[in-house]
Design an enzyme around this catalytic site. Structure first.
Site, PDB file in Angstrom:
ATOM      1  N   GLU A 199       0.729  -1.068  -0.294  1.00 34.39           N
ATOM      2  CA  GLU A 199      -0.310   0.044   0.541  1.00 34.39           C
ATOM      3  C   GLU A 199       0.858   1.094   0.215  1.00 34.39           C
ATOM      4  O   GLU A 199       2.017   1.512   0.204  1.00 34.39           O
ATOM      5  CB  GLU A 199      -1.050  -0.448   1.568  1.00 34.39           C
ATOM      6  CG  GLU A 199      -0.377  -0.443   2.809  1.00 34.39           C
ATOM      7  CD  GLU A 199      -1.027   0.591   4.318  1.00 34.39           C
ATOM      8  OE1 GLU A 199      -1.444   1.699   3.404  1.00 34.39           O
ATOM      9  OE2 GLU A 199      -1.399   0.339   4.490  1.00 34.39           O
ATOM     10  N   LYS A 246      -3.777  -1.981  16.409  1.00 31.62           N
ATOM     11  CA  LYS A 246      -3.159  -1.428  16.738  1.00 31.62           C
ATOM     12  C   LYS A 246      -4.078  -1.302  18.036  1.00 31.62           C
ATOM     13  O   LYS A 246      -4.816  -1.195  18.191  1.00 31.62           O
ATOM     14  CB  LYS A 246      -2.421  -0.559  16.432  1.00 31.62           C
ATOM     15  CG  LYS A 246      -1.266  -0.154  15.639  1.00 31.62           C
ATOM     16  CD  LYS A 246      -1.139   1.145  14.986  1.00 31.62           C
ATOM     17  CE  LYS A 246      -2.279   1.215  13.914  1.00 31.62           C
ATOM     18  NZ  LYS A 246      -2.492   0.228  13.121  1.00 31.62           N
TER      19      LYS A 246
HETATM   20  N1  PSU Z   1      -2.311   1.622  10.663  1.00 36.69           N
HETATM   21  C1  PSU Z   1      -0.625   2.195  10.673  1.00 36.69           C
HETATM   22  N2  PSU Z   1      -0.041   2.494   9.692  1.00 36.69           N
HETATM   23  C2  PSU Z   1      -0.816   2.653   8.110  1.00 36.69           C
HETATM   24  C3  PSU Z   1      -2.214   2.858   8.853  1.00 36.69           C
HETATM   25  C4  PSU Z   1      -2.280   1.591   9.514  1.00 36.69           C
HETATM   26  O1  PSU Z   1       0.467   1.624  11.538  1.00 36.69           O
HETATM   27  O2  PSU Z   1       0.142   3.532   7.014  1.00 36.69           O
HETATM   28  C5  PSU Z   1      -3.200   3.189   7.464  1.00 36.69           C
HETATM   29  C6  PSU Z   1      -3.174   1.693   6.861  1.00 36.69           C
HETATM   30  O3  PSU Z   1      -3.038   2.294   5.169  1.00 36.69           O
HETATM   31  C7  PSU Z   1      -4.912   2.329   6.582  1.00 36.69           C
HETATM   32  C8  PSU Z   1      -5.540   3.471   7.045  1.00 36.69           C
HETATM   33  O4  PSU Z   1      -6.038   0.666   5.511  1.00 36.69           O
HETATM   34  O5  PSU Z   1      -4.409   3.824   7.710  1.00 36.69           O
HETATM   35  C9  PSU Z   1      -6.444   3.112   8.185  1.00 36.69           C
HETATM   36  O6  PSU Z   1      -7.377   4.137   8.129  1.00 36.69           O
HETATM   37  P1  PSU Z   1      -8.534   4.547   8.272  1.00 36.69           P
HETATM   38  O7  PSU Z   1      -8.383   4.254  10.491  1.00 36.69           O
HETATM   39  O8  PSU Z   1      -8.705   5.942   8.564  1.00 36.69           O
HETATM   40  O9  PSU Z   1      -9.786   3.962   7.776  1.00 36.69           O
END
Ligand code: PSU
Ligand code: MN
Length: 305
Positions: free
Chosen positions: A26, A160
């Site tokens: 990604e 996390k």
């Molecule tokens: N967790 C991480 N690093 C990241 C992300 C999540 O430790 O870069 C990014 C990923 O691309 C994930 C997105 O799909 O954040 C999720 O965002 P949201 O919680 O807004 O859906």
């Protein structure tokens, strides 16, 4: 009807022609998950790790109205330094393409693009999940629903602890997403190997994960698999050290009224600052570890399919 606007890099074009295993990567982790220049350095190391493990990396991003499957080094550097890059999920991928914009793909959007490109395996760091306080904020990442819809096996380091891990597991269960812990009984918690929560499924080899991926296809089940791969022991930040940091970052986010897409990047940045970079070192180690496992799974799918 037009076909999807996919542009394959020279490396990925050659891999497709040769029938080599490919691993999707990604780009939101590059634009919103890590600071420059570690973001680009890490992206390069992750790609190298995939190659060393016998597969071909395909970092995915949207540029000038096209979905790029695999980036050249120049494109990677441009993306890693760009400002104002959109953080794309299922909701806004098509709009960004239609308007010719630049966007980084989250787990959800990367799964969609990988599927369009015929790529079965995707390695990343962390997925989005159910945020703490979701019972009032309704903040549940679109990543979870994508796992239920799109048949890609995603390798991550677990949820996390900025998230509500039990609620995240419940949502995944409701939507029929297999959550597989690799080589241990517990779901790992990103920076830490332990979460205190037993994983619904455990597998110990890449071949088992590959076989389960293929079996879902044979059964005609939509959706992918979530493989949670524990951070290497030497890189982990134990739970009792990281949890107070997370609590502090969450309190700041709440006090500042951070919401929607901004929540995850804000928390990652604050945790990076409070730990004086230690969270980033751990993040890099776990992404590399996931790239290795993702490549092994892709190799096994190629062997078994
Ligand atoms: N967790 C991480 N690093 C990241 C992300 C999540 O430790 O870069 C990014 C990923 O691309 C994930 C997105 O799909 O954040 C999720 O965002 P949201 O919680 O807004 O859906
Ligand atoms: Mn969210």
């Amino acid at each position: 009807m037009m076909t999807p606007p996919l542009t394959f890099s020279p490396e990925v074009t050659a891999a497709r022609a040769a029938g080599l295993p490919i691993v999707a990567l990604e780009s939101t982790i590059i634009t919103h998950g890590m600071p420059w220049p570690q973001n680009v350095e890490t992206a390069r190391r992750v790609e190298a790790e995939v190659r060393l493990s016998g597969a071909v990396p395909a970092t995915i991003a949207v540029m000038a109205g096209r979905i790029h499957i695999g980036l050249t080094d120049d494109q990677l550097v441009a993306l890693g330094q760009a400002t104002g890059v959109a953080k794309l999920s299922r909701a806004d991928l098509a709009a960004c393409l239609a308007m010719g914009g630049i966007g980084a793909t989250t787990v959800a959007a990367t799964m969609i693009c990988a599927q369009l490109a015929g790529i079965a395996v995707f390695a990343t760091g962390g997925i989005g999940g159910v945020h703490r306080g979701a019972e009032t904020s309704f903040d549940i990442s679109a990543d979870l629903l994508e796992l239920a819809a799109t048949p890609v096996t995603v390798v991550a380091a677990g949820a996390k602890a900025i998230l509500d891990i039990p609620k995240t597991l419940e949502v995944l269960e409701t939507h029929g997403v297999p959550v597989i812990a690799f080589g241990q009984d517990e779901v790992p918690a990103f920076w830490s190997r332990a979460s205190g929560l037993r994983a619904p499924l455990r597998m110990d080899t890449a071949a088992q994960i590959a076989a389960a991926h293929l079996m879902r296809g044979i059964l005609g089940l939509p959706g992918g698999q979530l493989v949670t791969n524990p951070i290497p022991p030497e890189a982990e930040i134990p739970r009792d050290e990281i949890v107070p940091v997370i609590e502090a970052a969450l309190a700041e986010a709440q006090a500042q009224g951070i919401s929607a897409k901004a929540v995850t990047p804000f928390l990652l940045q604050r945790i990076f600052e409070i730990t004086e970079g230690r969270s980033l070192a751990a993040n890099i180690a776990l992404v590399l570890n996931n790239a290795r496992l993702g490549a092994k799974i892709a190799v096994e799918i190629g062997r078994l399919a």
